[in-house]
Design an enzyme around this catalytic site. Sequence first.
Site, short mmCIF file in Angstrom:
data_model
loop_
_atom_site.label_atom_id
_atom_site.label_comp_id
_atom_site.label_asym_id
_atom_site.label_seq_id
_atom_site.Cartn_x
_atom_site.Cartn_y
_atom_site.Cartn_z
N LYS A 37 4.17 3.33 -6.63
CA LYS A 37 3.63 4.25 -5.61
C LYS A 37 3.63 3.60 -4.23
O LYS A 37 3.79 2.38 -4.11
CB LYS A 37 2.23 4.70 -6.00
CG LYS A 37 1.19 3.61 -5.89
CD LYS A 37 -0.15 4.03 -6.46
CE LYS A 37 -1.14 2.91 -6.34
NZ LYS A 37 -2.24 3.01 -7.32
N ARG A 135 -13.68 8.94 -9.08
CA ARG A 135 -12.71 9.53 -8.16
C ARG A 135 -12.15 10.73 -8.93
O ARG A 135 -12.88 11.66 -9.20
CB ARG A 135 -11.65 8.48 -7.78
CG ARG A 135 -10.96 8.75 -6.47
CD ARG A 135 -9.99 7.63 -6.10
NE ARG A 135 -9.02 7.33 -7.16
CZ ARG A 135 -8.07 6.40 -7.08
NH1 ARG A 135 -7.97 5.65 -5.99
NH2 ARG A 135 -7.22 6.20 -8.05
N TYR A 263 -4.22 -8.77 25.50
CA TYR A 263 -5.21 -7.73 25.81
C TYR A 263 -6.62 -8.26 25.69
O TYR A 263 -6.97 -8.91 24.70
CB TYR A 263 -5.07 -6.55 24.84
CG TYR A 263 -3.85 -5.69 25.10
CD1 TYR A 263 -3.74 -4.94 26.28
CD2 TYR A 263 -2.83 -5.61 24.17
CE1 TYR A 263 -2.64 -4.13 26.50
CE2 TYR A 263 -1.72 -4.80 24.39
CZ TYR A 263 -1.63 -4.07 25.56
OH TYR A 263 -0.54 -3.28 25.78
N MET A 313 0.68 -4.02 19.78
CA MET A 313 1.42 -3.08 18.95
C MET A 313 2.77 -3.64 18.52
O MET A 313 3.16 -3.54 17.36
CB MET A 313 1.62 -1.76 19.73
CG MET A 313 2.08 -0.61 18.88
SD MET A 313 2.33 0.89 19.86
CE MET A 313 0.66 1.32 20.30
C1 LIG Z 1 -2.28 1.97 -8.34
C2 LIG Z 1 -2.62 2.25 -9.74
C3 LIG Z 1 -2.36 1.31 -10.73
C4 LIG Z 1 -1.85 -0.10 -10.44
O1 LIG Z 1 -2.91 -0.87 -9.94
P1 LIG Z 1 -2.71 -2.44 -9.59
O2 LIG Z 1 -4.07 -2.89 -9.24
O3 LIG Z 1 -1.79 -2.47 -8.41
O4 LIG Z 1 -2.13 -3.08 -10.77
C5 LIG Z 1 -2.59 1.67 -12.04
N1 LIG Z 1 -3.08 2.90 -12.35
C6 LIG Z 1 -3.35 3.82 -11.42
C7 LIG Z 1 -3.90 5.15 -11.82
C8 LIG Z 1 -3.14 3.54 -10.08
O5 LIG Z 1 -3.43 4.44 -9.16
#
Ligand SMILES: *Cc1c(COP(=O)(O)O)cnc(C)c1O
Length: 385
Positions: A37, A135, A263, A313
């Site tokens: 992801k 969540r 800055y 930036m």
């Molecule tokens: C991102 C995620 C993972 C992987 O988590 P890591 O800590 O990067 O190993 C596994 N399961 C779900 C549902 C996630 O959202």
Amino acid sequence: MTSRHRAWAGIHLNAFRKNLQLVKELAGDAEVWPVLKANAYGHGAIPFAKICQEFGAPRLGVGDSGEALELREAGIQTPLLVLGTAIDSEIPDLLEHNVEVGLHSENRAFMLAEKARKSNKPLGVHLKVDTGMTRLGVLPEAALRVARAVVAEPFLELRGLMTHHASQDGFRSATAREQDALFKKTAKELQDAGVPIPCVHSANSAALFTGNPPFGNAVRPGIALYGVLPLSLDTDSPLDPVLSLHAQVVFLKDVPAGVSVGYGGRWKSPQPTRLAVLPIGYNDGLPYRLGAQGRGWALVRGVRCPLVGAVSMDYCTVDVGHVPGVDIGDTATLLGTDGEESLTIQELAEAAGTIPYEITCSIGSRVQRIYDDSDIQPPKLSFSE
Ligand SMILES: *Cc1c(COP(=O)(O)O)cnc(C)c1O
């Protein structure tokens, strides 16, 4: 040799392969579903997805339908799971491209079933149980009811039961053990009730690396595959870092004592020194807070050089007064190794008051990703041995 790029990230695919192999060994009999992801945590998902597919990973985790589509368009045929949830407008793409999704309520099940029925395509879902992350996910006491609702829908296929851990130090934390116990109990309840569930999965990287054999038939490692462990676990990591970050020196300036830099003039030279300007800033993922806290580093000619003044930036400034022979075009390393010195993602994250995940995910789009496939010998790796 001077790079053609202002700022670039070295992406070491063989390090990823090696980490994959290590994770596979830790997972034992459980399947490894690499999590790609957020564009593979900022590394660029497609090359990693290809490696995973090559080695027969049974499933890949993505963040949304757009990421799934990008992989399908790149020719990835491996089953894909949108780990969290999908909003209504994403459902047609999921159905069209045979992408599974997490499911977290009964209403949602009815809605998905309706869309699937209309398009005459089945939708694979993984029922997500909220065991303490608070969540997404159904509460454990509702899991059986929702699972039955899914099974009753001809156009929904219950492909898995999952939960997600809140603890970043895996099973070292009591809350993770409580979540695990609750998840096992829920899985057993569904099993005893005769609900067919092909796959039960919960472990993320932290869970995998804290010594417990993973529960269920699959694990979902993310950050570990990129060579990093969650901050609190960073002790003698056996993983190889996948990402390095560099910029070339574009300007050198000799300054007397008492000159304020950047800055807000946050830093004043305590003595005469030489400053190097690097074309990498917070838009490229170098955290602003490094400058604000006066805690950043770059490696130039194998020497640690402090970041001075604010990170802006597009640029930052480092003090190279103690490094002989620095020249325009020299490579500065913000993450990675130069000579004897190394800067790790964990160190950078800590200095910036954030987590390693945010560091890699924040590498900006104009930072060139240079895929380096040659620096480490590829290990023999197979998911199907
Ligand atoms: C991102 C995620 C993972 C992987 O988590 P890591 O800590 O990067 O190993 C596994 N399961 C779900 C549902 C996630 O959202």
